[in-house]
Design a protein around this motif. Structure first.
Motif, mmCIF file in Angstrom:
data_model
loop_
_atom_site.group_PDB
_atom_site.id
_atom_site.type_symbol
_atom_site.label_atom_id
_atom_site.label_comp_id
_atom_site.label_asym_id
_atom_site.label_seq_id
_atom_site.Cartn_x
_atom_site.Cartn_y
_atom_site.Cartn_z
ATOM 1 N N LYS A 1 -27.090 -27.196 -1.251
ATOM 2 C CA LYS A 1 -25.939 -27.464 -0.364
ATOM 3 C C LYS A 1 -24.650 -28.143 -1.471
ATOM 4 N N THR A 2 -25.067 -27.534 -2.602
ATOM 5 C CA THR A 2 -23.708 -28.174 -3.526
ATOM 6 C C THR A 2 -23.366 -26.515 -3.505
ATOM 7 N N HIS A 3 -24.613 -25.487 -4.137
ATOM 8 C CA HIS A 3 -23.505 -23.918 -3.197
ATOM 9 C C HIS A 3 -23.002 -23.589 -2.458
ATOM 10 N N ALA A 4 -23.620 -24.249 -1.108
ATOM 11 C CA ALA A 4 -22.779 -24.257 0.310
ATOM 12 C C ALA A 4 -21.254 -24.379 0.033
ATOM 13 N N ARG A 5 -21.252 -25.656 -0.632
ATOM 14 C CA ARG A 5 -20.264 -26.290 -0.595
ATOM 15 C C ARG A 5 -18.985 -25.320 -2.075
ATOM 16 N N THR A 6 -19.398 -24.767 -3.078
ATOM 17 C CA THR A 6 -18.542 -24.112 -3.833
ATOM 18 C C THR A 6 -18.273 -22.799 -3.043
ATOM 19 N N LEU A 7 -18.899 -22.042 -2.277
ATOM 20 C CA LEU A 7 -18.637 -21.026 -1.586
ATOM 21 C C LEU A 7 -17.825 -21.359 -0.197
ATOM 22 N N ARG A 8 -18.524 -22.290 0.330
ATOM 23 C CA ARG A 8 -16.755 -22.442 1.434
ATOM 24 C C ARG A 8 -15.712 -23.228 1.048
ATOM 25 N N GLU A 9 -15.414 -23.309 -0.734
ATOM 26 C CA GLU A 9 -13.850 -24.094 -1.500
ATOM 27 C C GLU A 9 -13.328 -22.400 -1.549
ATOM 28 N N LEU A 10 -14.611 -21.717 -2.115
ATOM 29 C CA LEU A 10 -13.572 -20.210 -2.312
ATOM 30 C C LEU A 10 -13.169 -19.198 -1.014
ATOM 31 N N LEU A 11 -14.218 -19.444 0.372
ATOM 32 C CA LEU A 11 -13.525 -18.605 1.159
ATOM 33 C C LEU A 11 -12.639 -19.099 1.824
ATOM 34 N N CYS A 12 -12.387 -20.541 2.193
ATOM 35 C CA CYS A 12 -10.843 -21.527 1.512
ATOM 36 C C CYS A 12 -9.830 -20.769 1.398
ATOM 37 N N LEU A 13 -10.266 -20.580 -0.183
ATOM 38 C CA LEU A 13 -8.729 -20.014 -0.514
ATOM 39 C C LEU A 13 -8.386 -18.550 -0.066
ATOM 40 N N LEU A 14 -9.689 -17.823 0.257
ATOM 41 C CA LEU A 14 -9.512 -16.236 0.387
ATOM 42 C C LEU A 14 -8.802 -16.072 0.755
ATOM 43 N N LEU A 15 -8.635 -17.509 2.230
ATOM 44 C CA LEU A 15 -8.252 -17.012 3.629
ATOM 45 C C LEU A 15 -6.986 -17.838 3.893
ATOM 46 N N LEU A 16 -5.983 -18.036 2.873
ATOM 47 C CA LEU A 16 -5.248 -19.051 2.504
ATOM 48 C C LEU A 16 -4.116 -18.048 1.718
ATOM 49 N N GLU A 17 -3.131 -17.663 1.844
ATOM 50 C CA GLU A 17 -1.806 -17.337 1.253
ATOM 51 C C GLU A 17 -0.520 -18.608 1.726
ATOM 52 N N HIS A 18 0.083 -18.694 -0.025
ATOM 53 C CA HIS A 18 0.936 -19.635 0.170
ATOM 54 C C HIS A 18 1.414 -19.824 -1.328
ATOM 55 N N PRO A 19 2.659 -20.022 -1.658
ATOM 56 C CA PRO A 19 3.092 -20.146 -3.055
ATOM 57 C C PRO A 19 2.810 -21.199 -3.626
ATOM 58 N N ASN A 20 2.477 -22.361 -2.655
ATOM 59 C CA ASN A 20 1.622 -23.673 -3.514
ATOM 60 C C ASN A 20 0.590 -23.645 -3.494
ATOM 61 N N ILE A 21 -0.263 -22.758 -3.031
ATOM 62 C CA ILE A 21 -1.875 -22.730 -3.747
ATOM 63 C C ILE A 21 -2.131 -21.895 -4.367
ATOM 64 N N VAL A 22 -3.298 -21.701 -5.078
ATOM 65 C CA VAL A 22 -3.751 -21.263 -6.150
ATOM 66 C C VAL A 22 -4.449 -19.903 -5.371
ATOM 67 N N ARG A 23 -4.244 -18.925 -5.609
ATOM 68 C CA ARG A 23 -4.542 -17.648 -5.305
ATOM 69 C C ARG A 23 -6.273 -17.355 -6.350
ATOM 70 N N VAL A 24 -7.125 -16.634 -5.651
ATOM 71 C CA VAL A 24 -8.150 -15.953 -5.774
ATOM 72 C C VAL A 24 -7.715 -15.148 -6.383
ATOM 73 N N VAL A 25 -8.336 -14.121 -7.861
ATOM 74 C CA VAL A 25 -8.081 -12.856 -7.869
ATOM 75 C C VAL A 25 -9.298 -12.489 -8.223
ATOM 76 N N ALA A 26 -10.682 -13.115 -9.046
ATOM 77 C CA ALA A 26 -11.925 -12.466 -9.143
ATOM 78 C C ALA A 26 -12.601 -14.166 -8.871
ATOM 79 N N HIS A 27 -14.564 -14.015 -8.783
ATOM 80 C CA HIS A 27 -15.167 -14.864 -8.411
ATOM 81 C C HIS A 27 -16.044 -14.211 -8.956
ATOM 82 N N GLY A 28 -17.220 -14.800 -9.316
ATOM 83 C CA GLY A 28 -18.568 -14.224 -9.897
ATOM 84 C C GLY A 28 -19.088 -15.777 -10.023
ATOM 85 N N ARG A 29 -21.049 -15.316 -10.917
ATOM 86 C CA ARG A 29 -21.424 -16.283 -11.142
ATOM 87 C C ARG A 29 -21.358 -16.352 -13.099
#
Length: 95
Positions: A59-87
Motif C-alpha cells: 500500500k505504501t509503495h502504491a501511494r508513492t507510485l500514485r504521487e509520481l503518476l500525478c506529478l508526471l501528468l500535471l504541467e504547471h509553473p507552480n508544481i514541481v516537474r519530474v525529471v527522473a525517478h527510480g529506486r
C-alpha cells in the motif's frame, strides 16, 4: 538506515545515478529532500522512504507510485516537474 535518512537525508557527496548530493533541504515522516547537482545544474530530489514499521509495504509503495503518476501528468509553473525517478540503491530492493 531509514531513521538516518528520514532525519538527516543522505550525506553530501553521495552519488545517486549521477546526481551528487550537496546538502539536505528538509525531511519528514515519509522521506527527505536533498539539493543535488547533475551536469552543472542544481535540482531538488525527493527520497521517499518506507518506514520500518509499515504494516503494508504494498500500500505504501502504491501511494508513492500514485504521487509520481500525478506529478508526471500535471504541467504547471507552480508544481514541481519530474525529471527522473527510480529506486535506490537498486530497482529490485531499493528505496
Amino acid at each position: 538506515m531509514i531513521a538516518l535518512l528520514a532525519s538527516q537525508g543522505l550525506p553530501p557527496g553521495t552519488l545517486l545515478d549521477g546526481w551528487k548530493v550537496l546538502e539536505s533541504l528538509g525531511s519528514g515522516g515519509f522521506g527527505a529532500v536533498q539539493k543535488v547537482e547533475k551536469n552543472g545544474r542544481l535540482y531538488a530530489i525527493k527520497i521517499a522512504l518506507l518506514p520500518e514499521d509499515t504494516p503494508d509495504e504494498k500500500k505504501t509503495h502504491a501511494r508513492t507510485l500514485r504521487e509520481l503518476l500525478c506529478l508526471l501528468l500535471l504541467e504547471h509553473p507552480n508544481i514541481v516537474r519530474v525529471v527522473a525517478h527510480g529506486r535506490w540503491p537498486n530497482e529490485a530492493g531499493g528505496h
